[in-house]
Design a protein around this motif. Structure first.
Motif, PDB file in Angstrom:
ATOM      1  N   MET A   1       0.823  -1.197   0.000  1.00  0.00           N
ATOM      2  CA  MET A   1       0.000   0.000   0.000  1.00  0.00           C
ATOM      3  C   MET A   1       0.864   1.256   0.000  1.00  0.00           C
ATOM      4  N   SER A   2       1.870   1.307   0.855  1.00  0.00           N
ATOM      5  CA  SER A   2       2.678   2.511   0.963  1.00  0.00           C
ATOM      6  C   SER A   2       3.443   2.800  -0.329  1.00  0.00           C
ATOM      7  N   ASN A   3       3.877   1.740  -1.035  1.00  0.00           N
ATOM      8  CA  ASN A   3       4.568   1.967  -2.303  1.00  0.00           C
ATOM      9  C   ASN A   3       3.631   2.582  -3.334  1.00  0.00           C
ATOM     10  N   ARG A   4       2.383   2.107  -3.375  1.00  0.00           N
ATOM     11  CA  ARG A   4       1.412   2.675  -4.313  1.00  0.00           C
ATOM     12  C   ARG A   4       1.146   4.139  -3.974  1.00  0.00           C
ATOM     13  N   ALA A   5       1.067   4.438  -2.686  1.00  0.00           N
ATOM     14  CA  ALA A   5       0.847   5.819  -2.265  1.00  0.00           C
ATOM     15  C   ALA A   5       2.041   6.693  -2.670  1.00  0.00           C
ATOM     16  N   ALA A   6       3.246   6.180  -2.471  1.00  0.00           N
ATOM     17  CA  ALA A   6       4.448   6.936  -2.842  1.00  0.00           C
ATOM     18  C   ALA A   6       4.466   7.202  -4.341  1.00  0.00           C
ATOM     19  N   ILE A   7       4.063   6.217  -5.124  1.00  0.00           N
ATOM     20  CA  ILE A   7       4.016   6.388  -6.582  1.00  0.00           C
ATOM     21  C   ILE A   7       2.998   7.469  -6.957  1.00  0.00           C
ATOM     22  N   ARG A   8       1.839   7.438  -6.310  1.00  0.00           N
ATOM     23  CA  ARG A   8       0.812   8.455  -6.599  1.00  0.00           C
ATOM     24  C   ARG A   8       1.318   9.858  -6.292  1.00  0.00           C
ATOM     25  N   TYR A   9       1.929  10.037  -5.125  1.00  0.00           N
ATOM     26  CA  TYR A   9       2.468  11.356  -4.761  1.00  0.00           C
ATOM     27  C   TYR A   9       3.556  11.782  -5.746  1.00  0.00           C
ATOM     28  N   ALA A  10       4.460  10.874  -6.074  1.00  0.00           N
ATOM     29  CA  ALA A  10       5.565  11.198  -6.985  1.00  0.00           C
ATOM     30  C   ALA A  10       5.041  11.566  -8.368  1.00  0.00           C
ATOM     31  N   LYS A  11       4.072  10.811  -8.868  1.00  0.00           N
ATOM     32  CA  LYS A  11       3.493  11.125 -10.191  1.00  0.00           C
ATOM     33  C   LYS A  11       2.808  12.488 -10.164  1.00  0.00           C
ATOM     34  N   ALA A  12       2.113  12.785  -9.080  1.00  0.00           N
ATOM     35  CA  ALA A  12       1.408  14.063  -8.977  1.00  0.00           C
ATOM     36  C   ALA A  12       2.384  15.239  -8.976  1.00  0.00           C
ATOM     37  N   ILE A  13       3.482  15.123  -8.223  1.00  0.00           N
ATOM     38  CA  ILE A  13       4.410  16.258  -8.208  1.00  0.00           C
ATOM     39  C   ILE A  13       5.206  16.349  -9.511  1.00  0.00           C
ATOM     40  N   LEU A  14       5.463  15.220 -10.165  1.00  0.00           N
ATOM     41  CA  LEU A  14       6.142  15.252 -11.462  1.00  0.00           C
ATOM     42  C   LEU A  14       5.250  15.926 -12.500  1.00  0.00           C
ATOM     43  N   GLU A  15       3.973  15.576 -12.493  1.00  0.00           N
ATOM     44  CA  GLU A  15       3.031  16.185 -13.421  1.00  0.00           C
ATOM     45  C   GLU A  15       2.947  17.699 -13.192  1.00  0.00           C
ATOM     46  N   SER A  16       2.859  18.087 -11.939  1.00  0.00           N
ATOM     47  CA  SER A  16       2.805  19.503 -11.589  1.00  0.00           C
ATOM     48  C   SER A  16       4.096  20.217 -12.009  1.00  0.00           C
ATOM     49  N   ALA A  17       5.235  19.574 -11.741  1.00  0.00           N
ATOM     50  CA  ALA A  17       6.532  20.164 -12.092  1.00  0.00           C
ATOM     51  C   ALA A  17       6.684  20.293 -13.604  1.00  0.00           C
ATOM     52  N   ASN A  18       6.190  19.316 -14.361  1.00  0.00           N
ATOM     53  CA  ASN A  18       6.241  19.402 -15.828  1.00  0.00           C
ATOM     54  C   ASN A  18       5.400  20.566 -16.333  1.00  0.00           C
ATOM     55  N   GLU A  19       4.225  20.765 -15.736  1.00  0.00           N
ATOM     56  CA  GLU A  19       3.356  21.882 -16.142  1.00  0.00           C
ATOM     57  C   GLU A  19       4.015  23.225 -15.858  1.00  0.00           C
ATOM     58  N   ASN A  20       4.778  23.297 -14.769  1.00  0.00           N
ATOM     59  CA  ASN A  20       5.425  24.553 -14.371  1.00  0.00           C
ATOM     60  C   ASN A  20       6.868  24.660 -14.863  1.00  0.00           C
ATOM     61  N   ASN A  21       7.311  23.701 -15.680  1.00  0.00           N
ATOM     62  CA  ASN A  21       8.690  23.651 -16.181  1.00  0.00           C
ATOM     63  C   ASN A  21       9.726  23.688 -15.059  1.00  0.00           C
ATOM     64  N   THR A  22       9.432  22.975 -13.968  1.00  0.00           N
ATOM     65  CA  THR A  22      10.363  22.928 -12.840  1.00  0.00           C
ATOM     66  C   THR A  22      10.792  21.497 -12.516  1.00  0.00           C
ATOM     67  N   ALA A  23      10.578  20.579 -13.445  1.00  0.00           N
ATOM     68  CA  ALA A  23      10.883  19.167 -13.193  1.00  0.00           C
ATOM     69  C   ALA A  23      12.361  18.957 -12.862  1.00  0.00           C
ATOM     70  N   ALA A  24      13.252  19.658 -13.557  1.00  0.00           N
ATOM     71  CA  ALA A  24      14.691  19.490 -13.321  1.00  0.00           C
ATOM     72  C   ALA A  24      15.081  20.021 -11.947  1.00  0.00           C
ATOM     73  N   VAL A  25      14.497  21.164 -11.564  1.00  0.00           N
ATOM     74  CA  VAL A  25      14.772  21.735 -10.241  1.00  0.00           C
ATOM     75  C   VAL A  25      14.293  20.781  -9.158  1.00  0.00           C
ATOM     76  N   LEU A  26      13.085  20.273  -9.339  1.00  0.00           N
ATOM     77  CA  LEU A  26      12.513  19.341  -8.371  1.00  0.00           C
ATOM     78  C   LEU A  26      13.309  18.037  -8.324  1.00  0.00           C
ATOM     79  N   PHE A  27      13.885  17.643  -9.461  1.00  0.00           N
ATOM     80  CA  PHE A  27      14.739  16.453  -9.498  1.00  0.00           C
ATOM     81  C   PHE A  27      15.917  16.649  -8.542  1.00  0.00           C
ATOM     82  N   GLY A  28      16.532  17.813  -8.586  1.00  0.00           N
ATOM     83  CA  GLY A  28      17.635  18.127  -7.664  1.00  0.00           C
ATOM     84  C   GLY A  28      17.165  18.092  -6.218  1.00  0.00           C
ATOM     85  N   ASP A  29      15.988  18.668  -5.974  1.00  0.00           N
ATOM     86  CA  ASP A  29      15.414  18.646  -4.621  1.00  0.00           C
ATOM     87  C   ASP A  29      15.216  17.218  -4.137  1.00  0.00           C
ATOM     88  N   MET A  30      14.626  16.392  -4.983  1.00  0.00           N
ATOM     89  CA  MET A  30      14.309  15.018  -4.578  1.00  0.00           C
ATOM     90  C   MET A  30      15.579  14.201  -4.343  1.00  0.00           C
TER      91      MET A  30
END
Length: 180
Positions: A1-30
């Motif tokens: 269950m926790s892995n599925r939840a982690a995947i959902r959160y990660a996909k959501a922030i990646l999608e958001s970061a792609n929309e805001n063109n901040t995926a690379a910055v967030l990659f460094g953060d992560m």
């Protein structure tokens, strides 16, 4: 269950970061978040502890990661609000994996007996390109004196063992087969 939840959160922030063109910055953060959590047994204990109040966890995490982007701070706040702080490291790792996959970057783990020399690194990179056909490679190095020499390479499901200890094992098997 926790892995599925982690995947959902990660996909959501990646999608958001792609929309805001901040995926690379967030990659460094992560990468920073994941490295910090993996490197600190105390922080892992704090994140897992049901005794420590959620507000205290949030305050500590926001101080620890004060140099990170607003998106990272928002993620921390959401995880705290949803009582999911133990997932922070998994979410960061999943984000890193999803980002690499999206960018076509192959992550290779190489294990050597001694630190990688530039010559050995070139051989390893050539082998990775041969095995995967990919030019975009992220190399993670690990040292294990037990392999004596050479290297063990893992890229996804592929493993290539060019270690001395493996060659000894193969030689031992050959001798056993010949003289039994």
């Amino acid at each position: 269950m926790s892995n599925r939840a982690a995947i959902r959160y990660a996909k959501a922030i990646l999608e958001s970061a792609n929309e805001n063109n901040t995926a690379a910055v967030l990659f460094g953060d992560m990468q920073s978040v994941y490295g910090t959590i993996e490197g600190s047994r105390e922080l892992q204990t704090v994140l897992q502890s049901p005794v420590i109040k959620a507000e205290d966890k949030k305050e500590a995490l926001l101080k620890i990661f004060s140099g990170q982007s607003g998106t990272t701070h928002s993620l921390i706040k959401v995880l705290v609000a949803n009582k999911r702080t133990p997932l922070l490291g998994k979410v960061a790792k999943t984000y890193i994996d999803l980002y690499n996959e999206e960018q076509g970057i192959k992550v290779a783990n190489v294990i050597t007996a001694v630190p990688l020399s530039s010559e050995l690194e070139a051989k390893v990179m050539a082998k990775i390109k041969e095995l995967t056909g990919s030019e975009k490679v992220s190399l993670k190095s690990e040292i294990d004196p037990e392999i004596i020499g050479g290297f063990i390479l893992r890229v996804g499901d592929i493993q290539y063992d060019a270690s001395i200890v493996n060659q000894f094992r193969m030689l031992k098997r050959e001798f056993k087969n010949q003289y039994n």
